[in-house]
Write a protein that holds these residues in place. Structure first.
Motif, PDB file in Angstrom:
ATOM      1  N   GLN A  99       0.830  -1.197   0.000  1.00  0.00           N
ATOM      2  CA  GLN A  99       0.000   0.000   0.000  1.00  0.00           C
ATOM      3  C   GLN A  99       0.868   1.252   0.000  1.00  0.00           C
ATOM      4  O   GLN A  99       0.553   2.235  -0.669  1.00  0.00           O
ATOM      5  CB  GLN A  99      -0.946   0.005   1.193  1.00  0.00           C
ATOM      6  N   ARG A 100       1.964   1.201   0.748  1.00  0.00           N
ATOM      7  CA  ARG A 100       2.889   2.331   0.766  1.00  0.00           C
ATOM      8  C   ARG A 100       3.479   2.557  -0.617  1.00  0.00           C
ATOM      9  O   ARG A 100       3.532   3.681  -1.115  1.00  0.00           O
ATOM     10  CB  ARG A 100       4.025   2.109   1.775  1.00  0.00           C
ATOM     11  N   ARG A 101       3.895   1.489  -1.281  1.00  0.00           N
ATOM     12  CA  ARG A 101       4.475   1.628  -2.622  1.00  0.00           C
ATOM     13  C   ARG A 101       3.471   2.199  -3.609  1.00  0.00           C
ATOM     14  O   ARG A 101       3.819   3.049  -4.435  1.00  0.00           O
ATOM     15  CB  ARG A 101       5.004   0.285  -3.118  1.00  0.00           C
ATOM     16  N   LEU A 102       2.233   1.757  -3.542  1.00  0.00           N
ATOM     17  CA  LEU A 102       1.191   2.282  -4.420  1.00  0.00           C
ATOM     18  C   LEU A 102       0.977   3.771  -4.156  1.00  0.00           C
ATOM     19  O   LEU A 102       0.923   4.579  -5.088  1.00  0.00           O
ATOM     20  CB  LEU A 102      -0.119   1.512  -4.214  1.00  0.00           C
ATOM     21  N   PHE A 103       0.878   4.143  -2.892  1.00  0.00           N
ATOM     22  CA  PHE A 103       0.625   5.542  -2.541  1.00  0.00           C
ATOM     23  C   PHE A 103       1.795   6.432  -2.963  1.00  0.00           C
ATOM     24  O   PHE A 103       1.587   7.516  -3.524  1.00  0.00           O
ATOM     25  CB  PHE A 103       0.352   5.660  -1.039  1.00  0.00           C
ATOM     26  N   VAL A 104       3.017   5.994  -2.716  1.00  0.00           N
ATOM     27  CA  VAL A 104       4.197   6.767  -3.117  1.00  0.00           C
ATOM     28  C   VAL A 104       4.232   6.926  -4.637  1.00  0.00           C
ATOM     29  O   VAL A 104       4.525   8.011  -5.153  1.00  0.00           O
ATOM     30  CB  VAL A 104       5.489   6.117  -2.574  1.00  0.00           C
ATOM     31  N   ALA A 105       3.910   5.875  -5.370  1.00  0.00           N
ATOM     32  CA  ALA A 105       3.887   5.967  -6.834  1.00  0.00           C
ATOM     33  C   ALA A 105       2.844   6.988  -7.291  1.00  0.00           C
ATOM     34  O   ALA A 105       3.099   7.772  -8.212  1.00  0.00           O
ATOM     35  CB  ALA A 105       3.601   4.597  -7.447  1.00  0.00           C
ATOM     36  N   ARG A 163       3.906  14.537  -9.249  1.00  0.00           N
ATOM     37  CA  ARG A 163       5.085  15.373  -8.955  1.00  0.00           C
ATOM     38  C   ARG A 163       5.105  15.887  -7.514  1.00  0.00           C
ATOM     39  O   ARG A 163       5.613  16.964  -7.242  1.00  0.00           O
ATOM     40  CB  ARG A 163       5.164  16.532  -9.945  1.00  0.00           C
ATOM     41  N   LEU A 164       4.532  15.117  -6.615  1.00  0.00           N
ATOM     42  CA  LEU A 164       4.601  15.419  -5.192  1.00  0.00           C
ATOM     43  C   LEU A 164       5.799  14.670  -4.616  1.00  0.00           C
ATOM     44  O   LEU A 164       6.194  13.629  -5.147  1.00  0.00           O
ATOM     45  CB  LEU A 164       3.303  15.009  -4.495  1.00  0.00           C
ATOM     46  N   GLU A 165       6.365  15.187  -3.547  1.00  0.00           N
ATOM     47  CA  GLU A 165       7.587  14.609  -2.983  1.00  0.00           C
ATOM     48  C   GLU A 165       7.314  13.942  -1.642  1.00  0.00           C
ATOM     49  O   GLU A 165       7.296  14.605  -0.611  1.00  0.00           O
ATOM     50  CB  GLU A 165       8.650  15.691  -2.831  1.00  0.00           C
ATOM     51  N   PRO A 166       7.121  12.631  -1.649  1.00  0.00           N
ATOM     52  CA  PRO A 166       6.887  11.914  -0.389  1.00  0.00           C
ATOM     53  C   PRO A 166       8.181  11.776   0.405  1.00  0.00           C
ATOM     54  O   PRO A 166       9.274  11.723  -0.164  1.00  0.00           O
ATOM     55  CB  PRO A 166       6.389  10.551  -0.856  1.00  0.00           C
ATOM     56  N   TYR A 167       8.046  11.723   1.725  1.00  0.00           N
ATOM     57  CA  TYR A 167       9.201  11.545   2.603  1.00  0.00           C
ATOM     58  C   TYR A 167       8.705  10.960   3.918  1.00  0.00           C
ATOM     59  O   TYR A 167       7.506  10.797   4.127  1.00  0.00           O
ATOM     60  CB  TYR A 167       9.929  12.882   2.835  1.00  0.00           C
ATOM     61  N   THR A 198       5.989   2.296   6.850  1.00  0.00           N
ATOM     62  CA  THR A 198       4.721   2.453   6.138  1.00  0.00           C
ATOM     63  C   THR A 198       4.107   3.842   6.338  1.00  0.00           C
ATOM     64  O   THR A 198       2.996   4.087   5.902  1.00  0.00           O
ATOM     65  CB  THR A 198       3.724   1.372   6.588  1.00  0.00           C
ATOM     66  N   THR A 199       4.836   4.737   6.970  1.00  0.00           N
ATOM     67  CA  THR A 199       4.375   6.122   7.129  1.00  0.00           C
ATOM     68  C   THR A 199       4.893   6.945   5.967  1.00  0.00           C
ATOM     69  O   THR A 199       6.067   6.855   5.601  1.00  0.00           O
ATOM     70  CB  THR A 199       4.882   6.709   8.463  1.00  0.00           C
ATOM     71  N   VAL A 200       4.016   7.745   5.394  1.00  0.00           N
ATOM     72  CA  VAL A 200       4.385   8.616   4.278  1.00  0.00           C
ATOM     73  C   VAL A 200       3.963  10.042   4.623  1.00  0.00           C
ATOM     74  O   VAL A 200       2.815  10.277   4.998  1.00  0.00           O
ATOM     75  CB  VAL A 200       3.693   8.184   2.960  1.00  0.00           C
ATOM     76  N   MET A 201       4.890  10.963   4.481  1.00  0.00           N
ATOM     77  CA  MET A 201       4.622  12.382   4.692  1.00  0.00           C
ATOM     78  C   MET A 201       4.638  13.066   3.331  1.00  0.00           C
ATOM     79  O   MET A 201       5.397  12.679   2.436  1.00  0.00           O
ATOM     80  CB  MET A 201       5.713  13.001   5.580  1.00  0.00           C
ATOM     81  N   VAL A 202       3.806  14.096   3.200  1.00  0.00           N
ATOM     82  CA  VAL A 202       3.793  14.870   1.951  1.00  0.00           C
ATOM     83  C   VAL A 202       3.165  16.229   2.247  1.00  0.00           C
ATOM     84  O   VAL A 202       2.285  16.340   3.095  1.00  0.00           O
ATOM     85  CB  VAL A 202       3.027  14.131   0.821  1.00  0.00           C
ATOM     86  N   ARG A 203       3.641  17.244   1.558  1.00  0.00           N
ATOM     87  CA  ARG A 203       3.043  18.577   1.647  1.00  0.00           C
ATOM     88  C   ARG A 203       2.148  18.770   0.428  1.00  0.00           C
ATOM     89  O   ARG A 203       2.621  18.701  -0.701  1.00  0.00           O
ATOM     90  CB  ARG A 203       4.130  19.647   1.713  1.00  0.00           C
ATOM     91  N   VAL A 204       0.855  18.996   0.693  1.00  0.00           N
ATOM     92  CA  VAL A 204      -0.131  19.072  -0.378  1.00  0.00           C
ATOM     93  C   VAL A 204      -1.344  19.849   0.136  1.00  0.00           C
ATOM     94  O   VAL A 204      -1.635  19.807   1.328  1.00  0.00           O
ATOM     95  CB  VAL A 204      -0.502  17.630  -0.838  1.00  0.00           C
ATOM     96  N   PRO A 205      -2.045  20.564  -0.748  1.00  0.00           N
ATOM     97  CA  PRO A 205      -3.255  21.274  -0.310  1.00  0.00           C
ATOM     98  C   PRO A 205      -4.346  20.310   0.159  1.00  0.00           C
ATOM     99  O   PRO A 205      -4.560  19.253  -0.434  1.00  0.00           O
ATOM    100  CB  PRO A 205      -3.722  22.027  -1.562  1.00  0.00           C
ATOM    101  N   TYR A 262      -6.593   7.063  -4.469  1.00  0.00           N
ATOM    102  CA  TYR A 262      -5.756   6.021  -3.857  1.00  0.00           C
ATOM    103  C   TYR A 262      -6.633   4.881  -3.335  1.00  0.00           C
ATOM    104  O   TYR A 262      -6.311   3.701  -3.544  1.00  0.00           O
ATOM    105  CB  TYR A 262      -4.899   6.592  -2.712  1.00  0.00           C
ATOM    106  N   GLN A 263      -7.720   5.200  -2.659  1.00  0.00           N
ATOM    107  CA  GLN A 263      -8.576   4.156  -2.097  1.00  0.00           C
ATOM    108  C   GLN A 263      -9.134   3.240  -3.191  1.00  0.00           C
ATOM    109  O   GLN A 263      -9.176   2.027  -3.011  1.00  0.00           O
ATOM    110  CB  GLN A 263      -9.703   4.774  -1.275  1.00  0.00           C
TER     111      GLN A 263
END
Length: 155
Positions: free
Chosen positions: A61-67, A73-77, A85-92, A104-105
């Motif tokens: 699920q993490r790999r799918l979400f990161v992809a 063009r968002l930068e996950p970290y 399995t935690t993913v951070m991202v800056r997004v509106p 994603y769901q």
């Protein structure tokens, strides 16, 4: 469902979220991506990006979400010490609520269904047995050897 059917269905989900009315192959998928990128740009202009933390259930699920994030063009970290399995991202926020998370769901549910089908088929073919659900029973007071707790395999 074969892999090609899965690919078409996943592409169709993106096309749906982009608001496209027709499905074509690569051209429609790229056009859908461009419409979603335009929606993201508009959301960025309307409101500032905020940091989101997504805690996903497992590695696939993490790999799918990161992809998906990288596709737009968002930068996950993640921060040091956070679970893998935690993913951070800056997004509106608007983009997360209206596009990213619902898309994603649907992608995850589609992929999970396909993975379940493949796993069931492989288990049936290799082990020549069903690997489905378990019968649920009422717990007895005596659970393990000597009643001291749950039985565990020997080391």
């Amino acid at each position: 469902m074969d892999e090609e059917s899965l690919r078409r269905k996943l592409a169709a989900i993106e096309t749906l979220f982009a608001g496209a009315s027709t499905l074509g192959e690569r051209e429609a998928a790229e056009a859908a991506r461009e419409r979603i990128l335009a929606r993201l740009k508009a959301a960025n202009e309307a409101q500032p990006a905020v940091e989101y933390q997504f805690s996903l259930a497992d590695e696939w699920q993490r790999r799918l979400f990161v992809a998906l994030l990288r596709r737009y063009r968002l930068e996950p970290y993640r921060y040091r010490g956070q679970r893998r399995t935690t993913v951070m991202v800056r997004v509106p926020e608007r983009f997360v609520k209206e596009t990213l998370w619902p898309q994603y769901q649907q992608l995850a549910a589609t992929l999970r269904g396909w993975l379940d089908e493949v796993a069931d088929r492989v288990i049936r073919e290799v082990l020549q047995a069903e690997g489905g659900g378990l019968e649920e029973k009422v717990a007895s007071p005596r659970l393990g050897p000597g009643g001291s707790g749950p039985a565990t395999p020997a080391d």
